[in-house]
Design a protein around this motif. Structure first.
Motif, PDB file in Angstrom:
ATOM      1  N   THR A   1       0.862  -1.191   0.000  1.00 55.87           N
ATOM      2  CA  THR A   1       0.000   0.000   0.000  1.00 55.87           C
ATOM      3  C   THR A   1       0.891   1.230   0.000  1.00 55.87           C
TER       4      THR A   1
ATOM      5  N   GLY B   1      -0.107  10.168  10.540  1.00 50.82           N
ATOM      6  CA  GLY B   1      -0.178   8.783  10.076  1.00 50.82           C
ATOM      7  C   GLY B   1      -1.617   8.317   9.880  1.00 50.82           C
TER       8      GLY B   1
ATOM      9  N   ALA C   1      -3.815  -1.160  10.554  1.00 48.35           N
ATOM     10  CA  ALA C   1      -2.658  -0.283  10.738  1.00 48.35           C
ATOM     11  C   ALA C   1      -3.109   0.876  11.618  1.00 48.35           C
TER      12      ALA C   1
ATOM     13  N   SER D   1       0.351   2.906  12.388  1.00 44.42           N
ATOM     14  CA  SER D   1      -0.289   3.693  11.335  1.00 44.42           C
ATOM     15  C   SER D   1       0.755   4.035  10.271  1.00 44.42           C
ATOM     16  N   VAL D   2       0.287   4.466   9.083  1.00 40.15           N
ATOM     17  CA  VAL D   2       1.198   4.655   7.955  1.00 40.15           C
ATOM     18  C   VAL D   2       1.267   6.144   7.601  1.00 40.15           C
TER      19      VAL D   2
ATOM     20  N   ARG E   1       4.447   7.299   2.680  1.00 39.92           N
ATOM     21  CA  ARG E   1       5.128   6.042   3.016  1.00 39.92           C
ATOM     22  C   ARG E   1       4.454   4.869   2.317  1.00 39.92           C
ATOM     23  N   GLN E   2       5.102   3.708   2.455  1.00 37.44           N
ATOM     24  CA  GLN E   2       4.552   2.500   1.852  1.00 37.44           C
ATOM     25  C   GLN E   2       4.474   1.418   2.920  1.00 37.44           C
ATOM     26  N   LEU E   3       3.364   0.702   2.950  1.00 37.84           N
ATOM     27  CA  LEU E   3       3.196  -0.396   3.902  1.00 37.84           C
ATOM     28  C   LEU E   3       3.183  -1.709   3.144  1.00 37.84           C
TER      29      LEU E   3
END
Lengths: 735, 156
Positions: free
Chosen positions: B29, B38, B59, B90-91, B95-97
């Motif tokens: 993601t 986030g 997340a 949390s993201v 950013r990339q998860l």
């Protein structure tokens, strides 16, 4: 104990709390700014009306939110693109950008978590907890210092750092208490330690299956005023099972998108209401005025942190370290110290060391920390007390005498009082004498008779020690080496001589300001900041006891100036009078913060005789803001000992000195300062009623003569010099 | 993950142990630079009729904010037992998860849809940010999000 609880969290958290307070104060501005910037709501407007207008302008609207400031934001999705804007409720049209404020976000994250996630949140919460501890212990300390809750705002004395610390604290305390308590509640809630009390109703299982009911026909939306709105979420386009979700200040519920009927509703739970209130009290969102007030109060925290550290450092310097001080409950002997300038502490340390070496367990404490209930094993109380002014309690003994008067004697506890003072003062050891008297009257067993130590005499102290040793069955030799204050050599720049013709040789001596390294400045050593009225301690050759002279200059003047009169047989004055430019003496500064003109524009009445005019001249030199200043100066003959004559003339011309009234004691019509006080009585009384401050400097007899004369002058107006002294408007520097 | 596997074992009446027919699937993601704190993301699966089947990942650690993941919250009633042991941080914006899960083969090409709800503090809630059918064919191709998610890919 209380001090300990206040000091260590304060020192540990000083930086953290300053950061919390500064970021919090900055954040407090945002709700107010948003409130001012938000488009004004239309009074009586319903959510149905608002939502219809927005839907007309933005058909893809998905969500409408109302912030506590009244700002309304709409979010929509059109042609695959999300959009958002702050809405003018009157038109439903965009009125501004809905992009989050990046500064606000940055500050918020700094304030609540130092950008460190949960660890940072816990750190900041620990900061809030320390603030709470500091508030509570600080409140008790204020009460102890002022003498009761009712005297919370009583007049303060003492060095500036201490006064500033307490002045700010007693104003800001309620706000800081509120902010720290609400912060702790919010953290507990964030970490799930409090019940959430979520009351969202269950999602409806049955819906009409129709869509597109007009918003205006939905009763719940029509009934709800915009001022109550929190959030309105629209159903997904094309999803017939979806519903409208409405959240208001009262609760939340669902509305059928086909019929407009209310499908479910639940009021907010008590916990949610409590959280919302606390959130508002902490952030000021929804209470912008309160937020600004809390922010303003928080600005006091960095100042308190700095003054607190200064107080701690000054306290450490002022008294020797007591090694192996035993807890009050385990000591067989309790030494209580009442010291004004700290020298008595040196004697206490010597006594403690000598008794400890003989196997006694000793607890040493300032008299203000007298805890009779805790002295479970104590068999004797040794009180070492100096005296402040004319028989008053010294700084670290405030309130002690009253407590002793109320306290019944303790059987099995013997008491001894040793007074410290200077025999040249009429009230020699006045306070210690009162203590001994009171103890006797209350029936305390006397360990050894009351005795005194004159001018820090090691011999007097050793004699008392031998008497104490005999009473305890010990060989007790108290070898006290007085702690000589760190002094610096001062080099004489110039001298002006007066008074030889009237048998009163006097000189104004001006010394160069010693250079000060950065380290000295940081560690507070050497000559720090000083002002006229502070004291210069001069250490004459051949004596370890300093003599004190009032300063006629401040550090801003760039030189150190005193006035000296030669005393017959005076060791120090003889040495000073013999100084020639280039010669030097060793000296140090002792602060005398009560003897100052004080801030503001109130008139000054300066009364001094002989060399006592020196600090008054210093005040006038610094009176560049031209406060009305009246000087009554006692001298012998205008042609001989008129100190500062040329300066006074200049200052009268440039407005620093309004009136000069010399009282000449020799000549055709001799007059003393008190005579001039009587003669000028109506004028002085008028100035005093206008808020004037009276500063008196000189010999003891002159000072009491002035007090008597002023009492006569003020009597018709129903006030007394004593009242003025209590208000801090009448101060004396007497020698 | 257990809740989902258990649910699947019941609803699809698989006779073999689910774990024997599982394979590692990677969800990637990528977030847009939406300019906020986030994002909370809830990953969950619905069946062909749109009914909630189970959660795959959460997340974001603070349960008090889960109600802003509106669809997920509605389906589960905010029951944190649904995400027990499958919760992460949390993201952040930009950013990339990447998460790798052992998913049952039976989840693919059987009418199941993967949903992602997103929410960011002080910004709009974005339920159903992503809704993508789980198919063998769809694996590896990126799906665009609505607001916070730039794109989402699942691979095995």
């Amino acid at each position: 104990m209380l001090r300990f609880v206040h000091r260590w969290p304060g020192l540990l958290a000083a930086l953290l709390l300053s950061l919390l307070a500064l970021s919090g104060a900055t954040l407090s501005v945002f709700p107010a700014a948003e409130r001012l910037a938000a488009p004004q709501a239309v009074s009586g407007q319903s959510v149905a009306d608002l939502a219809s207008r927005i839907q007309a302008a933005y058909p893809g609207v998905e969500q409408i939110r109302r912030a506590p400031s009244g700002q309304i934001t709409a979010y929509w999705f059109d042609n695959g693109q999300p959009g958002a804007a702050v809405i003018d409720p009157a038109t439903g049209q965009a009125a501004g950008s809905a992009d989050p404020n990046q500064t606000l976000r940055w500050l918020t994250n700094l304030h609540r978590s130092l950008f460190l996630g949960d660890g940072g949140r816990l750190t900041m919460a620990a900061g809030a907890a320390m603030m709470l501890v500091l508030c509570l212990s600080g409140a008790l300390l204020v009460v102890r210092r002022t003498g009761g809750w009712r005297r919370w705002f009583a007049h303060l004395r003492g060095p500036l750092a201490g006064r500033l610390h307490v002045e700010i604290a007693r104003i800001a305390l309620p706000a800081l208490l509120l902010s720290s308590l609400t912060a702790l509640w919010m953290t507990a809630s964030t970490f799930g330690l409090l019940p959430e009390g979520d009351s969202t109703p269950a999602f409806p299982t049955e819906v009409s299956g129709q869509i597109d009911a007009p918003l205006r026909d939905m009763p719940l939306l029509a009934e709800t005023p915009v001022s109550e709105l929190r959030d309105l979420s629209f159903p997904y386009a094309g999803d017939t099972t979806d519903v409208f979700s409405l959240t208001t200040a009262q609760g939340s519920g669902y509305i059928d998108q086909g019929t407009g009927a209310t499908l479910a509703w639940a009021d907010l739970s008590g916990w949610q209401r409590a959280y919302e209130t606390i959130y508002m009290l902490h952030t000021g969102q929804g209470a912008a005025g309160l937020g600004l007030l809390l922010g303003l109060m928080a600005l006091g925290v960095p100042t308190m942190a700095v003054t607190g550290v200064i107080l701690w450092l000054a306290g450490r310097r002022g008294r020797p370290r007591i090694r192996h001080n035993v807890a009050p409950g385990r000591a067989d002997t309790v030494i209580l110290v009442g010291s004004e300038s700290g020298t008595t502490w040196g004697f206490a340390a010597t006594l403690q060391a000598a008794l400890s070496a003989q196997g006694h367990s000793i607890h040493v404490a300032p008299m203000s920390s007298f805890l009779p209930d805790r002295y479970a094993r104590a068999q004797r109380l040794l009180i070492l007390a100096a005296t402040y002014g004319e028989g008053a309690a010294p700084a670290s003994a405030k309130g002690f005498l009253d407590r002793l008067k109320r306290l019944p004697a303790r059987p099995g506890v013997a008491l001894a009082v040793l007074g410290f003072g200077d025999r040249s003062f009429p009230a020699f050891c006045g306070f210690a004498g009162q203590l001994a008297e009171t103890a006797r009257a209350r029936g305390w067993q006397e360990l050894i008779p009351y005795d005194t130590v004159d001018r820090q005499s090691s011999q007097d102290f050793a004699r008392w020690g031998r008497a104490l040793g005999t009473a305890l069955g010990l060989e007790l030799e108290l070898a006290h080496v007085p702690v000589i204050p760190a002094s610096l050599p001062l080099s004489l720049i110039s001298r002006r001589d007066y008074g030889a013709e009237v048998q009163a040789p006097t000189a104004i001596l001006r010394f160069a300001l010693p250079p000060r390294s950065l380290w000295c400045r940081l560690s507070g050593r050497g000559f720090g900041r000083f002002a006229p009225g502070d004291l210069l301690g001069v250490l004459p050759e051949g004596s370890e006891v300093a003599r004190f002279y009032s300063l006629a200059s401040g550090c801003r003047d760039g030189f150190v100036e005193i006035a000296v009169k030669k005393h017959p047989g005076g060791l120090c004055s003889a040495q000073l009078m013999a100084l020639q430019p280039g010669d030097s003496v060793r000296a140090f500064i002792r602060r005398n913060p009560d003897f100052r003109p004080g801030p503001g524009k109130a008139p000054l009445i300066l009364i001094g005789a002989g060399t006592g005019v020196a600090p008054l001249a210093g005040f006038l030199r610094g009176n560049t803001r031209h406060r009305p200043a009246c000087l009554i100066f006692g001298l012998r003959h205008p042609d001989s000992d008129f100190l500062y004559r040329e300066e006074f003339a200049t200052w009268q011309q440039d407005g620093r000195l309004t009136r000069l009234l010399p009282a000449v004691s020799r000549g055709t019509a001799p007059a003393y300062v008190q005579d001039l006080v009587r003669r000028e009585g109506p004028e002085l009384a008028r100035l005093i009623r206008d808020g004037a401050r009276v500063l008196v400097c000189g010999g003891r007899e002159m000072a009491s003569g002035v007090t008597t004369a002023l009492a006569e002058v003020l009597a018709p107006f129903g006030t007394t010099p004593t009242d003025l002294k209590a208000e801090g408007r009448y101060v004396e520097d007497v020698y | 993950m257990k809740p989902l596997l258990t649910t699947l074992a019941l609803t699809t009446a698989l006779t073999a142990p689910a774990i024997a027919l599982a394979r590692p699937v990677t969800f990637t993601t990528a977030m847009t630079n939406y300019g906020g704190d986030g994002a909370y993301l809830a990953y969950y699966v619905t069946d062909a009729s749109g009914a909630y089947v189970g959660s795959l990942w959460m997340a974001g650690g603070k349960s008090k904010y889960y109600k802003h993941l509106t669809d997920w919250y509605r389906a589960t009633g905010g029951d944190t037992a649904e995400i027990n042991g499958i919760t992460g941080a949390s993201v952040g914006a930009g950013r990339q998860l990447e998460i790798t899960l052992d998913l049952a083969d039976a989840l693919f090409d059987a009418g199941y849809t993967l949903h992602i709800d997103a929410a960011v503090e002080d910004m709009r809630d974005s339920p159903n940010e992503i809704a993508v059918p789980l198919t063998a064919q769809g694996a590896g191709s990126a799906v665009k999000g609505r607001r916070y998610i730039a794109d989402f890919t699942y691979k095995y």
